[in-house]
Design an enzyme around this catalytic site. Structure first.
Site, PDB file in Angstrom:
ATOM      1  N   LYS A  41       0.847  -1.206   0.000  1.00  0.00           N
ATOM      2  CA  LYS A  41       0.000   0.000   0.000  1.00  0.00           C
ATOM      3  C   LYS A  41       0.882   1.256   0.000  1.00  0.00           C
ATOM      4  O   LYS A  41       2.088   1.169   0.300  1.00  0.00           O
ATOM      5  CB  LYS A  41      -0.892  -0.026   1.241  1.00  0.00           C
ATOM      6  CG  LYS A  41      -0.102  -0.029   2.540  1.00  0.00           C
ATOM      7  CD  LYS A  41      -0.948  -0.496   3.712  1.00  0.00           C
ATOM      8  CE  LYS A  41      -0.137  -0.409   5.001  1.00  0.00           C
ATOM      9  NZ  LYS A  41      -0.799  -1.092   6.114  1.00  0.00           N
ATOM     10  N   TYR A 261      18.199  29.573   9.022  1.00  0.00           N
ATOM     11  CA  TYR A 261      17.025  30.350   9.438  1.00  0.00           C
ATOM     12  C   TYR A 261      16.867  30.365  10.947  1.00  0.00           C
ATOM     13  O   TYR A 261      17.051  29.333  11.610  1.00  0.00           O
ATOM     14  CB  TYR A 261      15.746  29.746   8.845  1.00  0.00           C
ATOM     15  CG  TYR A 261      15.535  30.006   7.378  1.00  0.00           C
ATOM     16  CD1 TYR A 261      15.535  31.313   6.878  1.00  0.00           C
ATOM     17  CD2 TYR A 261      15.313  28.954   6.498  1.00  0.00           C
ATOM     18  CE1 TYR A 261      15.306  31.547   5.527  1.00  0.00           C
ATOM     19  CE2 TYR A 261      15.084  29.178   5.156  1.00  0.00           C
ATOM     20  CZ  TYR A 261      15.086  30.475   4.666  1.00  0.00           C
ATOM     21  OH  TYR A 261      14.863  30.699   3.333  1.00  0.00           O
TER      22      TYR A 261
HETATM   23  C1  LIG Z   1       0.021  -2.027   6.681  1.00  0.00           C
HETATM   24  C2  LIG Z   1      -0.513  -3.322   7.096  1.00  0.00           C
HETATM   25  C3  LIG Z   1       0.325  -4.428   7.202  1.00  0.00           C
HETATM   26  C4  LIG Z   1       1.833  -4.324   7.114  1.00  0.00           C
HETATM   27  O1  LIG Z   1       2.300  -3.783   8.343  1.00  0.00           O
HETATM   28  P1  LIG Z   1       3.846  -3.607   8.689  1.00  0.00           P
HETATM   29  O2  LIG Z   1       3.844  -3.180  10.108  1.00  0.00           O
HETATM   30  O3  LIG Z   1       4.360  -2.541   7.773  1.00  0.00           O
HETATM   31  O4  LIG Z   1       4.520  -4.897   8.451  1.00  0.00           O
HETATM   32  C5  LIG Z   1      -0.262  -5.659   7.469  1.00  0.00           C
HETATM   33  N1  LIG Z   1      -1.589  -5.776   7.659  1.00  0.00           N
HETATM   34  C6  LIG Z   1      -2.426  -4.717   7.591  1.00  0.00           C
HETATM   35  C7  LIG Z   1      -3.880  -4.909   7.820  1.00  0.00           C
HETATM   36  C8  LIG Z   1      -1.914  -3.454   7.324  1.00  0.00           C
HETATM   37  O5  LIG Z   1      -2.736  -2.408   7.275  1.00  0.00           O
END
Ligand SMILES: *Cc1c(COP(=O)(O)O)cnc(C)c1O
Length: 379
Positions: A41, A261
């Protein structure tokens, strides 16, 4: 001569696909008999969905998790034969979109289950889906009671092809947290109600909690991309994202001179600073700006760690190179801001955030390279 992208960019982001593949293999081995999928994702956590997905497919990964149906569409164009789960479930009225692209929604409610089943009936076949049951994180998913009600609704259940039962851990990165055990037990109870359907509980950290957590399919994200899935234990993963900034200018400063800055940092003694061509537009968090109390953030340059001084600005940042031998740094020398020497978890903690946010907020202006791709090295 035609300049290369890095000649013109100031900052360079290199994605090491060999390390990515190695990380997937490590997790696959850790998962034992469970299959190892991948959470891709958010544009593969900011690292680029197309090269990342192709690389993982080559490694042997067959199940992928995206958040949004739009991400599923993008991934389907890259991997025509992958199993793709959409974690955000079935978006209202979009069943046909999922079905045409062969996306499996991870259904989170009774309403979604009914919608998917009735669409399948009209479509002429039971369509694949996951059922996401909430075992305590209280984010997405059926409550235990809703899940029981769904199982009692024979008509809806008969309209579904349930290929996965899943749940998500709230505290997997804290191995000693009592929540892990509670969720593992709740998930066992969920699975017992639908025997024969494969189960998936573990994210990256969950894989390291041991046998009761891996079930049939694991869903690592951050560990694939180099984040440490184990708290307080040396990181078993390789760095995948390497962000560097080039030195644009060196200057000598004296006591009382300030840098950047707000004049927030002031030299106490004569010294030398370097200005790097990487700023928050390139994904360097502004929160890495010199931190008086906690000790400064660092970059790695010419074999040494040097402190970040003053404020990180849009296009540049300053580092103190007084500690380096004369001549060790010149115009064009690259400093590692994230990578093999400065781990994403370490930089994230300096910035008051987590590796996930650091990666997904990487900018877009740097020159981007993928190493270890046989065919095509471009983005
Ligand atoms: C993002 C996600 C994962 C992966 O999680 P990580 O901590 O990055 O390994 C797995 N399952 C679900 C439902 C997620 O939303």
């Amino acid at each position: 001569m035609t300049p290369t992208p890095e000649d013109l960019a100031g900052a360079v982001l290199t994605i090491d696909l060999v390390a990515l593949k190695e990380n997937w293999r490590t997790l696959n081995a850790r998962a034992g008999t469970a299959a190892c999928g991948a959470a891709v994702k958010g544009n593969a956590y900011g690292l680029g969905i197309a090269p990342v997905a192709r690389c993982l497919w080559e490694a042997g990964c067959r199940s992928y998790f995206v958040a949004r149906p739009k991400e599923g569409e993008e991934l389907r164009a890259i991997l025509p034969d992958a199993t793709i789960y959409v974690l955000d479930g079935l978006f209202a009225g979009q069943a046909e979109f999922y079905a045409k692209l062969n996306l499996c929604p991870a259904l989170i409610s009774f309403t979604e289950a009914q919608e998917w089943a009735s669409f399948g009936r009209a479509y002429g076949r039971k369509l694949p889906c996951a059922l996401h049951v909430d075992t305590g994180i209280n984010r997405l998913g059926f409550s235990m009671a809703e899940f029981a009600a769904l199982l009692g609704d024979r008509f809806t259940m008969e309209g579904l092809n349930v290929t996965l039962l899943m749940s998500h851990l709230a505290c997997a990165d804290d191995a000693g947290h009592p929540m892990n055990r509670r969720q593992a037990e709740a998930f066992q109870a969920v699975r017992a109600q639908l025997p024969g359907v494969p189960g998936s509980l573990a994210n990256s950290s969950g894989i390291f909690l041991g046998e009761g957590f891996t079930h049939d399919l694991v869903r690592p994200g951050i560990a694939l991309y180099g984040g440490n899935p184990t708290q307080k234990v040396a990181n078993p993963m390789h760095a995948v994202a390497i962000l560097e900034g080039s030195v644009m200018q060196l200057r000598d400063i004296g006591p009382g001179d300030s840098v950047g800055y707000g004049a927030t940092w002031e030299a106490q003694r004569p010294g030398r600073i370097a200005i790097l061509g990487a700023g928050y537009k390139d994904g360097v968090p502004r929160a890495l700006s010199s931190r008086a109390q906690e000790g400064p953030a660092q970059v790695f340059i010419s074999g040494k760690r040097c402190p970040v001084i003053g404020r990180v600005s849009m296009d540049m940042m300053a580092i103190d190179v007084t500690g380096l031998p004369p001549g060790a740094v010149a115009r064009g020398t690259r400093a590692e801001i994230l990578g093999r020497n400065i781990a994403i978890d370490e930089a994230a903690s300096w910035a008051g955030t987590i590796s996930y946010e650091l990666l997904t907020r990487l900018g877009s202006r740097y020159a981007l390279f993928y190493t270890g791709l046989e065919s095509d090295g471009s983005a």
